[in-house]
Design an enzyme around this catalytic site. Sequence first.
Site, mmCIF file in Angstrom:
data_model
loop_
_atom_site.group_PDB
_atom_site.id
_atom_site.type_symbol
_atom_site.label_atom_id
_atom_site.label_comp_id
_atom_site.label_asym_id
_atom_site.label_seq_id
_atom_site.Cartn_x
_atom_site.Cartn_y
_atom_site.Cartn_z
ATOM 1 C CB CYS A 87 -20.076 -16.776 -11.351
ATOM 2 S SG CYS A 87 -20.377 -15.109 -10.773
ATOM 3 C CG HIS A 223 -19.853 -15.700 -16.097
ATOM 4 N ND1 HIS A 223 -20.845 -16.541 -15.654
ATOM 5 C CD2 HIS A 223 -19.794 -14.690 -15.188
ATOM 6 C CE1 HIS A 223 -21.369 -16.066 -14.538
ATOM 7 N NE2 HIS A 223 -20.749 -14.940 -14.226
ATOM 8 C CD GLU A 225 -21.411 -18.936 -18.257
ATOM 9 O OE1 GLU A 225 -20.213 -19.238 -18.050
ATOM 10 O OE2 GLU A 225 -22.109 -18.306 -17.433
#
Lengths: 263, 774, 156
Positions: A87, A223, A225
């Site tokens: 990002c 993302h 994560e």
Amino acid sequence: MKIAVVQFPGSNCEYETLVAAKNVGMEGEIFRWNKPPEELSYFDGFFLPGGFSYQDRVRAGAIAAKEPVIKTLIEEAENGKPIIGICNGFQILIESGLLPGTGRVDMALAQNVMVSRGKIVRRGYYCDWINLRHDSSSKRCSGSFIIDRGIQLQMPIAHGEGNLVTSTPGLLERLNEENQIVFRYCDAQGKDFNEFPVNVNGSTESIAGICNPEGNILGMMPHPERAFFSWQLPPGDTSKYIGESGPGRLIFESMKRYIEVRA
Amino acid sequence: MLKIVGLADEKVESNLRSNDIGMTVQEARSIASILGRDPTLTELFCYDAMWSEHCSYKSSRSTLREFLPTEGPNVVMGPVEDSGIVAIDDKWCVAISHESHNHPSQVLPNEGAATGIGGIVRDVNCMGAIVVATADPLRFGDPFGPKANKVRWVTEGVVDGIWQYGNALGVPNIGGDIVFNSSFDDNCLVNVVSIGVVRKNEIIHSKAPQAAGENCYDVILIGKPTDSSGVGGVTFASEALREEDEITNRGAVQIPDPFLKNVLFKANADLFELVRNLGIEIGFKDLGGGGFTCATSEMGAAGGYGMELDLDLMHKAADFSPEILAIAETQERFLLISPKSLCAKIMRIYNEDWDLPNVYEGARASVVGQVNTTDRFVVKHKGKIVCDVPIKHLTGGIKYQRDEKPRFKNFVEPDIEMLEDMNQVLLKILRSPNIASREHVYRYYDTEVMGNAVIRPGEADAGLIAPIREEKFGIALSVDSNPFYGRISPYWGGATAVAEAMRNVAAIGATPWTLTDCLNFGNPEKPESFWEFRESVKGLAESCKKIWLKGYKNQPVPIVSGNVSFYNESPEGTVDPSPIIACVGIIHDISKAITMDLKEPGDKLFLIGPRFDELGGSEYYRTIFDVSGANVPIVRFDLERNMIHAVIDAIDQKLVKACHDISNGGLACTAAEMAMVRPAKFGFELNLDKAGESIMRTDKLLFSESSGFVLEASKGVEAQLFNLLNDYGLEPMEIGVVTEVQRILIKRKGITVIDLHLDDAKEAWDKGLGEALK
Amino acid sequence: MRIYIRVWLKIPDAEAATVKNTLTRRLGFQNQISDVKKERLYIIEVDSGDPAELAKNFAKELVNENKESYRSSFEDLSFEDGYVPIKVNLHIEDGEAISTQNRLHNRLGYRNIRDVKRATIWKLYIKDDNQEEIAKQITESLLINPHKDSYEILSM
């Protein structure tokens, strides 16, 4: 094996990124922007996490790209160490010339433009879960090292500027030929559809992530994560609560494998 | 000095007003008499801020004390400091705070709403907690009414302010609600809720710690350099808005900075770690309403100490006068009281490690004074004492006993006939801005940051996060208040708000564990408004007590934090009574939580909660017939409690796969939403013959907003579910089945009442809100 | 008819401060640059109406008086002495300019609006004699990304 999650003022995904890295068995720590940059050489790989470094002043990623830690990262990357920018981290990689890897700023991540049936239906910030397709081959790049071509992954996006544009002639052809386009947005069946909501931000060729020619640097808007554990997945996905892992885990395991293979 | 002693009332009045001091003449006289002299300008500014409605709760305090249950077996700290805290288990606690930022948001929507988030997250963080979620209950005017342009401008600005601040800060927005109603045309309501997690033994208090006075602890101001922003902010939030004041009012709105806050939070985390490791107690508080004066004097008074402060030591944006520096509401600041031995370490954390001066020009940590053992609050400026008052007198505030008188009401039940085409009726309701999907708004909110989201906005009645990786528990959050009910009956408006907020968290399987209330009303000096306030508080308190804490018979679900916002009115009128409730639910294992989307064809659908003819304030009456009605839904406390507790048990025992509570739009909208929400794969067929109440008219059966739940039962355990519900004294009604066919089909007595393709229903529901805000 | 509205912050401009900080601490311009300021520029084309009156009305919508001031001019855009003004605008479609135009035109009913453009004016206070070259270097190294932004050094 030890990785650093490089933190800038305004980063906001460094903690969960570190949790994910540790969870696949890498050691790691958060590396604050004003620490002595030469200490970065103790690490085997790097994450540039999401957030709003320097509050996106001037442009997302523009200020962080000029920081001493990035100068050092450029040297570390030349030695082949892997970097994954997520990002805002992707935005920094582009502004610093680390991606697409020519050393120049060869593209921009512009404001999201959502186009449906040829009309603009929305602009700017958007947060949702999207489908990604791995369009490169396995072993091509650090962050998708263990992912086969064509594999689909579900992950969230949350950004206002992820619309990849370039005016460099021939760049896209080269990226395609060299297998540097790592991830594209796709529909639930894995098919391309270059309009919202599948191409969620209007990005050229639905590009969601690219790597440098050497493959050690990956930048991606989604993302991983936040899609690391199965319970993070939205309903409707049958894998929620089944097993422990979400698709984002593959990115972190890839990084680990890449470091192991390189060693 | 400002002359008061010996002057006539009119002269005192004009002296006060000409210096922009809002307090009454009596208040000014009582201050002069305590001091035994004329007060200084700075002293009057300090008192004015501290005795404002916002800081002192002068009109509301006695009512709140009379009714609200604030204690319970799980309460660690009730509403005394910046956040309330309840225990989740032996180790972890949840901290919660709930405030309003109504007036500023009406004038400058973006900054107003952003500052609201900025303030509330400081309230939670300063308890030593990690801030893990926010939610925004929003009330706007009629987007199709005479003030549509202004309403849309306010709405857009508020939503932008929320996402621009919250996303950059990195705290997920996991809930909230939006209601449009013409009573908010000139007074939007922007409430904000924030929750955090903290270990029970690591809570930091907002008061001068023990021995702080004896050891002359440092008073340290941290964050943005003080400027003049927000001067008059607190008193401004306590006065009714007039349009011609807007330009001048704009100066009272503060400028928030999420970027600086993001860095401050990380620096605070280092501070908390430092004092934990050393085992040293500190006092820590955010600067909000009343600015520097409020934070310093409240911390000193709470510890039983006095304080001496020097404004020359404060880092500031320019050379402002002492009364401005004392009460300015500059954002992104904290106040710390700590032993001198820690000073160097603390300065290093903020000024070097986290490099505040380079992150924001002029930001830093500065020692601004010392705690002492006197009972005085002393402030110096340029070598002179500009304020010297008894600290407890300043923080003690004042109390008013306001008069109450019921508002004259003439609500009647309408005489209406059921319309022929119920498909069109349902479509119109699904498209209405109060029912339509909130997706248009929540896609702006980063719901995923921190990686804790388990259930997000839109997926169920409440949001759910799993904030601690090594723990299985989850924290659910939901908000509610229905102004249409409140207008007809403030009592039932209060009671239903609590009941629905609890139903919302129960619907995902979480147990309602604590509540907060933000009470938004008109001018309390008007007896009708004060009556509405008292009625609402009575109603909501009754629900807390009678829908008791699950597992603790007759122990209320405690209210641990809240806020009162009066003067939400303009010359055109007062906002509908809006006691906005937030409910925190706890689920011990997140893998048991469920969402509202229909899961599998062939599954049976059950209704619990009988339908009553109580459509006053309902979406059906208002949207289809443009009438309000008189019979609002009431809370049948025993039934409500049994339903909520039974649903929690049924979900825990995995007897239910999808669940949605019945509220706005009644049974028809509830069932439709279960089909329309993502992934929107299935339809359903309902047979109203089994929905009880055979004498009730079909339209009322469909759209009555009596409380209840629709449950999708897991296959093969329907009997078990039935038994469980029976054991709670409930009479579940098997009303239908999930279908492979994507239709919304509702029948009664063999006749099809509604038959819509899912895509058509979804089209209306998906687009309604976007169209209203274009 | 063309209306220019220049808008600047009354409160400290953190973005301009960061640019100055980066230029002096990171990019080696500490001897060339003494200050950096910033304005937002709207260029609004209208068919009819009293430009002064229109500018005042547009400003109500475009300027946040809580923290910003503005100045308007017509047909002609000129700058003060003492700094090099650099106009940066998107050469790809500017979504914010389009929504500003739509807001003024549709929601607020200014039917006489033909076009709205938006730009950032960076005001570089340059100590060096070779102002144009320094301005160009600064702009290209920090203030623009050429794949979306264009720039123009004004009034040299």
